[in-house]
Design a protein around this motif. Structure first.
Motif, short mmCIF file in Angstrom:
data_model
loop_
_atom_site.label_atom_id
_atom_site.label_comp_id
_atom_site.label_asym_id
_atom_site.label_seq_id
_atom_site.Cartn_x
_atom_site.Cartn_y
_atom_site.Cartn_z
N LEU A 154 -8.24 -3.08 -5.08
CA LEU A 154 -9.54 -2.55 -5.50
C LEU A 154 -9.94 -1.31 -4.71
O LEU A 154 -10.79 -0.54 -5.15
N SER A 155 -9.31 -1.12 -3.54
CA SER A 155 -9.68 0.04 -2.72
C SER A 155 -9.13 1.34 -3.32
O SER A 155 -9.48 2.43 -2.88
N HIS A 156 -8.26 1.23 -4.34
CA HIS A 156 -7.77 2.45 -5.01
C HIS A 156 -8.76 2.84 -6.10
O HIS A 156 -9.50 2.01 -6.60
N ASP A 157 -8.76 4.13 -6.47
CA ASP A 157 -9.85 4.59 -7.33
C ASP A 157 -9.56 4.41 -8.83
O ASP A 157 -10.15 5.06 -9.66
N ARG A 158 -8.59 3.57 -9.17
CA ARG A 158 -8.34 3.27 -10.58
C ARG A 158 -7.83 1.84 -10.67
O ARG A 158 -7.46 1.25 -9.64
N ASP A 173 0.83 -1.21 0.00
CA ASP A 173 0.00 0.00 0.00
C ASP A 173 0.87 1.26 0.00
O ASP A 173 0.60 2.21 -0.75
N GLU A 201 -11.89 -5.09 -15.40
CA GLU A 201 -12.61 -3.87 -15.81
C GLU A 201 -12.32 -3.46 -17.24
O GLU A 201 -13.16 -2.84 -17.90
#
Ligand SMILES: Cc1ncc(COP(=O)(O)O)c(C=O)c1O
Length: 390
Positions: free
Chosen positions: A197-201, A161, A258
């Motif tokens: 997945l907790s990141h916004d991209r 992280d 995605e």
């Protein structure tokens, strides 16, 4: 004139290759049987019967047009067989997800070419297969090295992280791992998936899986495709079918990814642009006809146990690897010096520094039983010289 970059690479050279060359030099002097070469992960088991039978049948009566150009992602019938083989109860992989490639190395290059813009970062978990750095730099990316936990060699989520920044495009995982033999349990894969997945991209998880079937003690590698969403698998039959010289593998994009549509097209285009165009035709067919085949891993398991016992008996600190065919032991001194000391006793091992993990050394146990047994006395001599055993 050749490029500055390649000139520098030639000068630094690969440490594994250097040990391999040193092995050949020593074998020339002392004879094949008196050198204990654990330097290179070249499978010494022959390919399974099914592979040989498929190859013979195909060459005896080739299908018309079999040797011609094809779609750059490979034969549909081969991709269908591969897609089925990695589908699970929860995820059905379509053949469009698969691109047949020139080994895992070809798959990784096509994938990295597809996702990297200059300066984009790729996280590597040390210890790791050093060629990753070359593959990333081939496509103008930057490697960001994050150490795994000491001795267990499991990914550390907080460190990962902390390494993620605006330029992070992907992380490469490799389980069972070269060089540590670590096998990531499902919970670790799941935790990694959740963190990314907790990141916004989208941050791609590239799972390099050439050792997937080489798991010991009755275990198996958890399926990455049923756990990770933005997953790209890079695979080859180099190890599982002992076919490294045939250069056959694939990339597989998770249908849940995605960017599935664009990414699958990009990888096929990259495969062509990189110059391999498509994976070798004959071996695509061999794989299709022997998709269930496997080398007998009990052989590797016995050798792992044998070499492990020899190292423990000589006083070294090493954990038994769950998979792949490497032991990664603690070095009793600077790992480069230690490997030189081993060469004095005609034992060839690779320093942990070659995997961005100084303080360890790697032994490939895909060597003959004779070589492994023959090394026992020399390991005791080395262990004794460091005060590790009597
Ligand atoms: C971890 C890892 N990835 C990729 C490769 C390259 O595999 P291939 O020969 O199929 O390209 C190797 C080869 O040793 C490896 O150890």
């Amino acid at each position: 004139m050749i490029s500055r970059k390649i000139t520098a690479s030639i000068q630094s050279g690969s440490m594994i290759r250097k040990m391999f060359e040193e092995g050949n030099r020593l074998k020339g002097i002392y004879g094949e049987d008196n050198v204990y070469d654990f330097s290179i992960g070249n499978p010494d088991l022959e390919p399974p019967e099914e592979v040989v039978r498929s190859l013979c049948a195909l060459t005896a009566s080739p299908a018309p047009g079999m040797h011609g150009y094809m779609s750059n992602n490979g034969y549909l019938s081969t991709r269908t067989a591969v897609a089925r083989s990695i589908s699970t109860a929860s995820v059905t992989v379509p053949p469009e997800a698969i691109c047949m490639t020139v080994g895992a190395a070809g798959a990784m290059n096509a994938v990295l070419k597809s996702i990297l813009d200059p300066g984009d970062e790729v996280i590597l978990l040390s210890p790791f297969f050093m060629e990753y750095i070359n593959y990333i730099e081939n496509h103008c990316g930057v490697a960001v090295i994050v150490p795994t936990d000491p001795d267990t060699f499991m990914p550390n989520m907080d460190r990962i992280d902390a390494a993620i920044g605006p330029k992070t495009k992907a992380i490469i995982i490799n389980s069972p791992n070269n060089p540590s033999g670590a096998l990531y349990p499902k919970e670790i894969l799941s935790a990694l998936n959740d963190r990314l997945l907790s990141h916004d991209r989208v941050i791609h998880i590239i799972s390099d899986e050439p050792y997937r079937e080489l798991v010991y003690d009755g275990g198996s590698a958890p399926s990455t495709i049923s756990v990770i969403k933005n997953l790209i698998i890079c695979y080859s039959w180099s190890k599982s079918l002992s076919l490294p010289g045939e250069r056959i593998g694939y990339s597989a994009v998770s249908p849940e990814h995605e960017d599935f549509e664009l990414l699958t097209q990009a990888i096929v285009l990259a495969n062509r642009i990189l110059g391999s165009v498509n994976a070798p035709a004959l071996f695509q067919k061999v794989i299709e006809f022997s998709i269930q085949a496997k080398v007998d891993i009990t052989n590797y398991e016995e050798r792992r146990n044998l070499l492990y016992d020899i190292l423990i008996g000589a006083g070294f600190t090493v954990s038994k690897p769950a998979g792949a065919f490497y032991l990664f032991a603690r070095s009793p001194e600077d790992d480069l010096e230690f490997c030189k000391r081993c060469a004095e006793e005609r034992i060839l091992v690779v320093p942990g520094s070659a995997f961005s993990c100084p303080g360890y050394f790697r032994l490939a146990f895909c060597a003959s039983e004779k070589t492994i047994r023959g090394s026992a006395d020399a390991f005791r001599v080395i262990g004794r010289s460091y005060g590790l055993c009597d």
